[in-house]
Design an enzyme around this catalytic site. Structure first.
Site, PDB file in Angstrom:
ATOM      1  N   HIS A   1     -13.268  -1.400  -8.747  1.00  0.00           N
ATOM      2  CA  HIS A   1     -13.402  -2.581  -7.902  1.00  0.00           C
ATOM      3  C   HIS A   1     -12.861  -3.835  -8.589  1.00  0.00           C
ATOM      4  CE1 HIS A   1     -16.918  -0.496  -5.549  1.00  0.00           C
ATOM      5  NE2 HIS A   1     -15.772   0.121  -5.437  1.00  0.00           N
TER       6      HIS A   1
HETATM    7  C1  LIG Z   1      -9.942   5.467  -7.046  1.00  0.00           C
HETATM    8  C2  LIG Z   1     -10.517   4.346  -6.244  1.00  0.00           C
HETATM    9  C3  LIG Z   1     -11.684   4.555  -5.504  1.00  0.00           C
HETATM   10  C4  LIG Z   1     -12.244   3.519  -4.770  1.00  0.00           C
HETATM   11  N1  LIG Z   1     -13.298   3.772  -3.948  1.00  0.00           N
HETATM   12  C5  LIG Z   1     -13.693   2.819  -3.060  1.00  0.00           C
HETATM   13  C6  LIG Z   1     -14.620   3.107  -2.032  1.00  0.00           C
HETATM   14  O1  LIG Z   1     -15.066   4.234  -1.866  1.00  0.00           O
HETATM   15  N2  LIG Z   1     -15.001   2.087  -1.219  1.00  0.00           N
HETATM   16  C7  LIG Z   1     -14.504   0.823  -1.338  1.00  0.00           C
HETATM   17  O2  LIG Z   1     -14.895  -0.051  -0.577  1.00  0.00           O
HETATM   18  N3  LIG Z   1     -13.608   0.537  -2.287  1.00  0.00           N
HETATM   19  C8  LIG Z   1     -13.171   1.501  -3.121  1.00  0.00           C
HETATM   20  N4  LIG Z   1     -12.204   1.222  -4.044  1.00  0.00           N
HETATM   21  C9  LIG Z   1     -11.710  -0.159  -4.135  1.00  0.00           C
HETATM   22  C10 LIG Z   1     -10.782  -0.540  -2.983  1.00  0.00           C
HETATM   23  O3  LIG Z   1     -10.054   0.586  -2.555  1.00  0.00           O
HETATM   24  C11 LIG Z   1      -9.843  -1.647  -3.452  1.00  0.00           C
HETATM   25  O4  LIG Z   1     -10.595  -2.716  -3.962  1.00  0.00           O
HETATM   26  C12 LIG Z   1      -8.999  -2.185  -2.296  1.00  0.00           C
HETATM   27  O5  LIG Z   1      -8.388  -1.121  -1.619  1.00  0.00           O
HETATM   28  C13 LIG Z   1      -7.957  -3.158  -2.808  1.00  0.00           C
HETATM   29  O6  LIG Z   1      -7.269  -3.691  -1.713  1.00  0.00           O
HETATM   30  P1  LIG Z   1      -6.049  -4.718  -1.885  1.00  0.00           P
HETATM   31  O7  LIG Z   1      -5.557  -5.001  -0.511  1.00  0.00           O
HETATM   32  O8  LIG Z   1      -6.479  -5.835  -2.744  1.00  0.00           O
HETATM   33  O9  LIG Z   1      -4.971  -3.902  -2.712  1.00  0.00           O
HETATM   34  P2  LIG Z   1      -4.312  -2.481  -2.422  1.00  0.00           P
HETATM   35  O10 LIG Z   1      -4.987  -1.778  -1.313  1.00  0.00           O
HETATM   36  O11 LIG Z   1      -4.223  -1.771  -3.701  1.00  0.00           O
HETATM   37  O12 LIG Z   1      -2.881  -2.850  -1.885  1.00  0.00           O
HETATM   38  C14 LIG Z   1      -1.827  -3.333  -2.681  1.00  0.00           C
HETATM   39  C15 LIG Z   1      -0.535  -2.741  -2.147  1.00  0.00           C
HETATM   40  O13 LIG Z   1       0.568  -3.458  -2.647  1.00  0.00           O
HETATM   41  C16 LIG Z   1       1.586  -2.563  -3.039  1.00  0.00           C
HETATM   42  N5  LIG Z   1       2.394  -3.243  -4.053  1.00  0.00           N
HETATM   43  C17 LIG Z   1       2.014  -3.667  -5.277  1.00  0.00           C
HETATM   44  N6  LIG Z   1       3.026  -4.256  -5.917  1.00  0.00           N
HETATM   45  C18 LIG Z   1       4.090  -4.241  -5.067  1.00  0.00           C
HETATM   46  C19 LIG Z   1       5.431  -4.711  -5.154  1.00  0.00           C
HETATM   47  N7  LIG Z   1       5.904  -5.347  -6.244  1.00  0.00           N
HETATM   48  N8  LIG Z   1       6.260  -4.511  -4.102  1.00  0.00           N
HETATM   49  C20 LIG Z   1       5.807  -3.872  -2.985  1.00  0.00           C
HETATM   50  N9  LIG Z   1       4.542  -3.410  -2.853  1.00  0.00           N
HETATM   51  C21 LIG Z   1       3.694  -3.597  -3.879  1.00  0.00           C
HETATM   52  C22 LIG Z   1       0.825  -1.353  -3.552  1.00  0.00           C
HETATM   53  O14 LIG Z   1       1.608  -0.196  -3.565  1.00  0.00           O
HETATM   54  C23 LIG Z   1      -0.336  -1.286  -2.568  1.00  0.00           C
HETATM   55  O15 LIG Z   1      -0.037  -0.516  -1.432  1.00  0.00           O
HETATM   56  C24 LIG Z   1     -11.633   2.239  -4.802  1.00  0.00           C
HETATM   57  C25 LIG Z   1     -10.467   2.029  -5.520  1.00  0.00           C
HETATM   58  C26 LIG Z   1      -9.882   3.068  -6.218  1.00  0.00           C
HETATM   59  C27 LIG Z   1      -8.616   2.813  -6.975  1.00  0.00           C
END
Ligand SMILES: Cc1cc2nc3c(=O)[nH]c(=O)nc-3n(C[C@H](O)[C@H](O)[C@H](O)COP(=O)(O)OP(=O)(O)OC[C@H]3O[C@@H](n4cnc5c(N)ncnc54)[C@H](O)[C@@H]3O)c2cc1C
Ligand SMILES: *[C@@H]1O[C@H](CO)[C@@H](O)[C@H](O)[C@H]1NC(C)=O
Ligand SMILES: *[C@@H]1O[C@H](CO)[C@@H](O)[C@H](O)[C@H]1NC(C)=O
Ligand SMILES: *[C@@H]1O[C@H](CO)[C@@H](O)[C@H](O)[C@H]1NC(C)=O
Ligand SMILES: *[C@@H]1O[C@H](CO)[C@@H](O)[C@H](O)[C@H]1NC(C)=O
Ligand SMILES: *[C@@H]1O[C@H](CO)[C@@H](O)[C@H](O)[C@H]1NC(C)=O
Ligand SMILES: *[C@@H]1O[C@H](CO)[C@@H](O)[C@H](O)[C@H]1NC(C)=O
Ligand SMILES: *[C@@H]1O[C@H](CO)[C@@H](O)[C@H](O)[C@H]1NC(C)=O
Length: 533
Positions: A466
């Protein structure tokens, strides 16, 4: 079909077929997924009202919402989750986390400078495509602290939940954990609830009854497919910033991107539409996650002079705080089985919210190889005090940045960890858990002093995945998620969190994408820039 043809004239068959098709379409409420391509040539040189970098948990609902009025380019470095069993099939839960490689796997691994292994999503849907799928809203307190409009927050959660959230069927192990948590005094029992409530509850899940994962990419289905272009397998290298455009104004013009597979070093560009006769433009919005968004800012020359100099990146905006204050919730996991077994991996469905919201306890069965898994119970500190730092590691946007979380560096966190381990041990040794695992409850007065637990905390601290911060509100972005010191640039994802929403963050990040999308639509309406599309 043959039988039908004999019984009914062709027109009846056709009408029935069309009727069934329409019924099917109306049941399936979305308007269809937008056009997706991995061909950079199709986007190179084009202009859009909004450009969203990162098709992740927050980026997809944001793109869908903005597409109601605007043309949107959504750029994702990974591929499509559709048709990929590692993402979609619950029976392969957790395997994507084991099968990682440097540049193409759906999960990208990284090791923080603290020495703790971690993971991030690299596929449309982002980390919602690789995570545990546990869905829980933020507490009312967190919503208030964030300063969000409570009505709109509820509406946005509801929008998400109507599309990708389901009620889990508790497995025997999850029921056992539920009893174990209650036995340990993590009360009251709140049954199934999407709210973040003190006690023990069953949370929502993004896995449906058929064992299919619904990622945030499914939310794209709710947008106007004619207005969104999804560019996959494309990594954004940096943002095009013009400092001489209008007097001394620093403004974003577009983005530079490369193919993710490294097959070509060619750099392409896409631009923001320049509306005729209007001071108002759309934005480039970074939704690249807690690691990705600060990394792209740094690669674009937005960061500390000293750090950027090391990488020979010219400073466009000297914003010292980029990458600062990034955090991860310290976590401890105990394996409750004696050895690896062939048990079917299992995502968490039950949560214990203990000690005035400070500790979150969940349990699952995680694969450790193709044919073996471990059963574990883990806990996280919801509001750690220790903060870290993210820096560049390289100028290659495909490489992980370097990140230090400073787990348990603050004494307060260490103290909390000791308390958390004590609680975790009680759950693990509860009668419910012991009986299920066929272990005699071990009530031997252990030598478990605070010192032993302190040592355990330091040696075994791990991640709950997280991690957040890095482009924090108040230091890198303002309350409207605009990056300080530059026009036409926002960050909307987990990197903006000052603290993780106490609970698991996915729900709140999906909500945030929707919420901020609606805010932007309203902003345009209020300012009635009628000449803009
Ligand atoms: C293994 C794991 C288990 C988890 N389990 C849970 C759970 O059960 N429940 C829960 O609520 N949360 C869970 N989490 C946490 C939650 O999934 C994350 O906090 C959340 O998904 C993050 O969202 P975000 O939109 O900030 O980033 P992300 O969803 O990570 O999105 C970022 C996106 O940007 C893309 N990206 C990055 N850099 C670039 C670039 N330079 N050019 C183009 N694209 C790029 C990436 O590929 C990605 O698709 C878990 C996380 C992980 C890793
Ligand atoms: C996109 O990248 C993924 C992961 O490397 C790969 O499996 C897929 O084939 C790529 N798609 C295209 C169209 O290049
Ligand atoms: C430059 O910036 C300053 C302060 O933001 C402002 O007062 C001034 O008018 C600007 N000059 C031009 C030419 O835009
Ligand atoms: C801008 O306005 C001019 C004059 O009205 C017009 O010729 C031109 O096509 C417009 N450009 C765009 C992008 O709308
Ligand atoms: C924009 O349009 C308005 C009226 O349509 C006109 O009065 C104004 O001069 C225009 N501004 C510019 C910068 O073209
Ligand atoms: C730094 O950048 C300048 C200008 O872009 C370039 O001439 C120089 O070779 C670069 N140096 C290094 C070490 O990359
Ligand atoms: C998994 O497979 C490997 C190799 O095929 C074997 O050595 C191992 O014992 C198996 N583990 C379990 C738990 O079945
Ligand atoms: C019981 O727990 C104590 C302390 O944790 C440990 O030393 C002992 O070996 C355990 N006994 C059994 C039978 O597992």
């Amino acid at each position: 079909m043959d039988k039908l043809n004999m019984k009914f004239p062709p027109t009846v068959v056709l009408t029935t077929f069309i009727w069934l098709l329409l019924l099917n379409l109306s049941l399936h409420q979305g308007k269809g997924l937008p056009y997706m391509t991995s061909d950079v040539q199709q986007v190179s040189g084009k202009s859009f009202d909004y450009i969203i970098v990162g098709g992740g948990t927050a980026g997809c609902p944001l793109a869908a919402t903005l597409s109601e009025k605007f043309t949107v380019l959504l750029v994702e470095r990974g591929g499509s989750p559709y048709g990929n069993p590692l993402v979609i099939d619950k029976k392969y839960y957790g395997l994507s986390l084991l099968q990682t490689d440097e540049f193409s796997s759906v999960a990208q691994s990284f090791i923080s400078k603290d020495g703790v292994s971690n993971l991030r999503g690299r596929v449309l849907g982002g980390s919602s495509s690789i995570n545990g799928g546990f869905y829980s809203r933020a507490s009312e307190d967190s919503v208030k602290k964030a300063g969000w409009d409570e009505g709109l927050v509820k509406e946005a959660y509801g929008w998400v939940e109507s599309k990708v959230v389901f009620t889990p069927q508790l497995t025997p192990w999850q029921s056992v954990v539920e009893f174990g948590l209650l036995e340990t005094g993590i009360q009251p029992y709140n049954g199934f609830s999407l709210e973040h409530l003190k006690g023990t509850k069953v949370g929502g899940t993004v896995f449906d009854e058929l064992g299919k994962r619904h990622t945030s990419a499914d939310l794209l289905d709710a947008g106007n497919p004619n207005n969104v272009m999804v560019l996959l397998n494309t990594t954004v290298k940096n943002i095009i910033i013009d400092t001489n455009c209008k007097g001394n104004e620093t403004r974003v013009q577009g983005i530079r991107f490369i193919k993710s597979d490294g097959s070509s070093s060619k750099i392409h560009e896409a631009y923001l539409n320049q509306p005729n006769n209007s001071s108002r433009w759309g934005d480039v919005i970074l939704s690249a996650g807690a690691l990705g968004s600060p990394q792209i800012l740094l690669l674009s020359g937005i960061g500390s002079h000293e750090h950027l100099k090391k990488f020979n990146i010219s400073v466009k905006v000297g914003l010292e705080d980029v990458g600062h204050g990034i955090q991860d919730n310290p976590s401890i996991a105990v394996l409750v089985d004696k050895m690896p077994a062939k048990r079917q991996p299992e995502s968490p469905q039950i949560v214990g919210i203990a000690d005035d919201f400070r500790f979150i306890i969940e349990a699952g069965v995680v694969p450790i190889s193709l044919n073996a898994s471990r059963t574990r119970i883990s806990a996280k500190i919801a509001f750690p005090a220790s903060k870290g730092k993210l820096e560049l590691n390289s100028r290659d946007p495909r490489q992980n940045p370097s990140v230090t979380f400073n787990y348990l560096a603050e004494e307060k966190d260490l103290q909390e960890c000791v308390k958390m381990v004590q609680l975790l041990e009680r759950v693990a040794k509860s009668e419910s858990v012991s009986m299920f695992l066929g272990i005699t409850p071990n009530n031997t007065k252990s030598m478990s002093s605070a010192d032993r637990r302190k040592k355990l905390c330091k040696s075994s601290v791990r991640t709950f995945y997280h991690y957040h911060g890095g482009c924090r509100i108040g230091s890198v972005v303002d309350k409207d998620y605009r990056v300080y010191g530059v026009k036409g640039l926002r960050v909307i994802d987990g990197s903006t969190f000052q603290e993780s929403p106490g609970t698991n963050p996915m729900a709140t990040l999906m909500m945030l994408g929707r919420y901020q999308g609606i805010k932007l639509l309203q902003e345009w309406k209020d300012n009635s820039y009628s000449q803009h599309p």
